[in-house]
Write an enzyme that holds these catalytic residues in place. Structure first.
Site, PDB file in Angstrom:
ATOM      1  N   TYR A 172       9.362 -41.117  19.312  1.00 32.72           N
ATOM      2  CA  TYR A 172      10.738 -40.945  19.800  1.00 32.72           C
ATOM      3  C   TYR A 172      10.922 -41.569  21.188  1.00 32.72           C
ATOM      4  CZ  TYR A 172      14.521 -38.178  22.016  1.00 32.72           C
ATOM      5  OH  TYR A 172      15.624 -37.769  22.715  1.00 32.72           O
ATOM      6  N   ASP A 219       5.429 -31.107  18.744  1.00 27.32           N
ATOM      7  CA  ASP A 219       6.879 -31.078  18.652  1.00 27.32           C
ATOM      8  C   ASP A 219       7.220 -30.843  17.187  1.00 27.32           C
ATOM      9  OD1 ASP A 219       9.502 -31.933  18.138  1.00 27.32           O
ATOM     10  OD2 ASP A 219       9.525 -33.173  19.933  1.00 27.32           O
ATOM     11  N   ILE A 235      10.345 -29.901  16.037  1.00 23.21           N
ATOM     12  CA  ILE A 235      11.794 -29.662  16.012  1.00 23.21           C
ATOM     13  C   ILE A 235      12.438 -30.031  14.676  1.00 23.21           C
ATOM     14  CG2 ILE A 235      11.977 -29.964  18.522  1.00 23.21           C
ATOM     15  CD1 ILE A 235      13.439 -32.584  18.039  1.00 23.21           C
ATOM     16  N   LYS A 284      18.189 -29.851  15.638  1.00 20.56           N
ATOM     17  CA  LYS A 284      18.021 -30.592  14.389  1.00 20.56           C
ATOM     18  C   LYS A 284      18.118 -29.664  13.177  1.00 20.56           C
ATOM     19  CE  LYS A 284      17.276 -34.069  17.063  1.00 20.56           C
ATOM     20  NZ  LYS A 284      18.359 -35.022  17.320  1.00 20.56           N
TER      21      LYS A 284
END
Lengths: 487, 487
Positions: free
Chosen positions: B152, B237, B239, B277
């Protein structure tokens, strides 16, 4: 489970440095309150929280507005159709109507004498986030800001902890009501220079936390001229601007720039604002940076990604603060109620001979207890303060936690409680003073010169063997456990 | 006025460093969209936003819940009496019911196979704030995290900009579906060591943004063993954990610790979560740090003061996410809708010969356009991408902005638009492919070998003289302006 501190291996210096500043008495007082909070019925002998600068006096007005404006919320039948658009919005510019409403509110709080440009409104996670963001923008690790004392203890966390920036105190004194003088400014600036510390700015709070005072126009002009001469930034924390009770006399830095446009390079001027104090919304985390420097606006906005305001909150605030009828009425009424509470409190204290610095802003006043210290030292202040917390059970904040140069001053918050609690707090303070006077008189009469220690022991015994609510009864002859601290 | 960049005198290195990373094509694509956004009626030839990982497919369910639960909001007649308490609440622990509901939601997203302890839930300003906070806690200026590529683009801002921490890529390749291998890990770790960079952790996204894939259990165990051997941290992460369409196969790092409790020192493990998200609430800025390290929980919580979640939002989320019937139904239905959209999109692309990395998570897929590049270089990728943006008018994100090692991959977001927009986007892509094929066939027949330049010039002329909606008509013989980029 309660998560504590344990394994500090492999963590950063920032994580293991205690730079968050929570080991100061300022925060200790909060913990004492949290452990034993006062409640009229359930815990009448608990600690009264007078260390929290909250504005609780005008919530009924906000409640009424919200009840009348269901369309302002995305959580009502009238507003839920905006939910998707609002929940998805994450542009760091913020909702345009939010920025407009904040600019509008800032102007109205200042009597519409100045205008604010919505395109310069940058949001942040409360004033806490705003100050850190400005520190990141304006100074490198090891560089410094000058700050007049006494100043808000949170600044050590906000400006220093993660940025590596330093704060250099400008010592102010009660002899001139803690005014900032050019001499004091120059002194601190030169001292930093001698220590090879690069000064990048001056940070002021106007109105001042903890003093409850604000700068007069001439002093502001002096400060602006000073920072312009030195080519350093001026950060003006104006988060209490809506609490000024004689509003017409308050001068925002924005007014100085408007009235004297050539007084300085506007690129050096930055305002911090928030809705936590003036509106009483600390939970909503609305912090604002208003900078006259385009690059700072641009970069601070990018940094705001680390602490954007929830769009649910932006959306509601946008409606509320663009309703000028509500805004004007709220500001006016809030000022009246704050003034009433402030005056009532300080007048009552005056009646028992406790003085306070003359002030007409903030959610607190600066109480002078110097004469109650055994010695004019910070050690005595701490001894005295610990006893205030643990025996009188008032969480007021000692001057030392605000980096005050003179021992014996205490900040007293007055807007975070109802009228009954105020009366209880006043009663506790008065009891202490009366008891002190009684002892003074006895001392003066020379009657206890040889028996003092013996008397103290007796008192201590009595205190520890009785429940505090009995002691604190207005009818009790033994109302002040503070005696222990004082003698 | 529009505030721009101007006076950078006297500002910090951070402010003037461009470390925010917004000069990457990832953000340029957003700007191109903002300047000319597609709209069915008003701007049918505008840019379609496929660079934004938003989850818009299940908002009707949330809207319905909110309409049925007015008591969950402080802005309804049923809930306004909580206003004062909620607006004033600013404890950085967060509302207890908020922490409970987040822990509950995290568990249910993972099929209740693991539990989360509410006392370890630390809030932050979105995942953005969570990552920065962890970087501040775990590493000093100049120290580094390893990160598998592609990753990302925002990580460069989140972890590096204000902390001074470095990110060291672990190069992954399409030959094994971009899996992270022990060899690649060791290689990057040793390379950092040789350069005298202290590696403090490994950062993974699971499920991966941009790949849309997730780690299998064996790989996770390999990673955990690796970081434990090296005594470095693992930041996971997660998410996108609620977007996994074959949910039973997803393995959270929390499950690894529960199933193999002695596999590593739990103090080294930290999870980043968010509601942006899985719930589609990026505007609400709910970021979460869940650390197994007591000190990190403690310090990150103190740092959360820079980006607390609005209590208005905490209060609503607390009600919503502790309603298990709603939560379970939402997660299930959201997964079904995402899977349907994903499959429909990738199947249509497959029909015209465009392949994508096999994936079943995320709000995007990883599209393979390598064969369309003139040369297998990032220069060609950029030329191709610029034409996609400006001519086909789709904002997809080039692999280079995700630090991908191989040119020709593009991230395509599919859940931030309605069905009609999907069809228009697909039609544009198909048109391009058909046109390309036609040209390929002509080339193969050797008919345009000498006339190519002349033909191109004609095409260019025609393109610039016609409105794009005409060109993009499915009936137009000249459907692909991409030809310019390709040849």
């Amino acid at each position: 489970m309660e998560v504590g501190l344990s394994d500090t291996r492999f963590l950063s210096k920032i994580a293991t440095s205690d730079g968050h500043g929570e080991n100061s008495p300022y925060f200790d007082g909060w913990k004492a309150y949290d452990a034993n909070p006062y409640h009229h019925q359930n815990n009448p002998s608990g600690v009264i929280q007078m260390g929290l600068a909250e504005n609780q006096l005008s919530f009924d007005l906000i409640q009424e507005w919200i009840a009348n404006h269901p369309e302002a919320s995305i959580c009502t039948p009238q507003g839920v159709f905006d939910l998707k658009e609002i929940a998805l919005f994450q542009d760091y510019h913020g909702l345009p109507e939010f920025r407009y409403s904040i600019a509008n509110f800032m102007s109205r709080v200042r009597g519409t004498r100045v205008k604010f440009d919505p395109s310069r409104i940058v949001m942040s996670g409360g004033a806490t986030g705003a100050h850190e963001t400005l520190a990141f923008c304006l100074a490198n690790h090891g560089e410094a800001f000058l700050v007049p004392t006494p100043y808000y203890p949170g600044f050590d966390r906000d400006l220093k902890w993660r940025t590596g920036v330093e704060l250099i105190p400008i010592d102010c004194e009660s002899s001139n009501n803690f005014m900032v003088t050019l001499e004091a400014l120059e002194y601190s600036y030169n001292k930093a220079k001698e220590s090879n510390i690069k000064v990048k700015g001056l940070l002021i709070t106007n109105p001042s936390n903890p003093l409850g005072t604000f700068f007069d126009k001439e002093t502001l002009k002096t400060l602006v001229t000073f920072i312009n001469d030195k080519n350093i930034h001026l950060v003006c924390d104006e988060i209490y601007s809506g609490t000024v009770t004689n509003e017409n006399k308050f001068v925002s830095i924005a007014e100085i720039l408007e009235e004297f446009p050539t007084i300085c390079d506007h690129n050096l001027i930055h305002i911090v604002y928030s809705l936590s104090k003036d509106m009483g919304f600390p939970g909503f985390r609305v912090g604002i940076i208003y900078s006259y420097n385009d690059t700072v606006v641009n970069i601070a906005r990018k940094m705001s990604s680390f602490g954007l305001v929830s769009t649910q909150t932006q959306h509601m605030i946008a409606s509320m603060l663009s309703d000028n009828e509500f805004v004007d009425n709220f500001i006016r009424e809030s000022r009246i109620r704050l003034a009433h509470r402030h005056d009532m409190f300080t007048n009552e204290l005056a009646q028992v001979g406790i003085g306070c610095l003359e002030s007409n802003a903030g959610l607190f006043f600066w109480m002078d207890l110097r004469r109650f210290l055994k010695e004019p030292t910070f050690e005595s202040e701490m001894i005295f303060w610990r006893t205030i917390i643990s025996e009188i059970k008032l969480n007021v904040s000692p001057g030392s936690s605000f980096h005050c140069k003179e021992p014996g001053w205490f900040r007293v918050c007055f807007a975070n409680m109802d009228d009954v609690t105020v009366m209880v707090a006043l009663e506790r303070i008065k009891s202490f003073v009366h008891q002190t006077r009684m002892l003074d008189e006895i001392k003066t009469l020379g009657k206890i010169k040889t028996k003092k220690q013996c008397w103290q022991n007796n008192l201590q015994l009595k205190l520890s063997s009785r429940r505090l609510e009995d002691i604190m009864s207005p009818h009790s002859p033994l109302k002040s456990p503070m005696l222990q601290a004082q003698y």
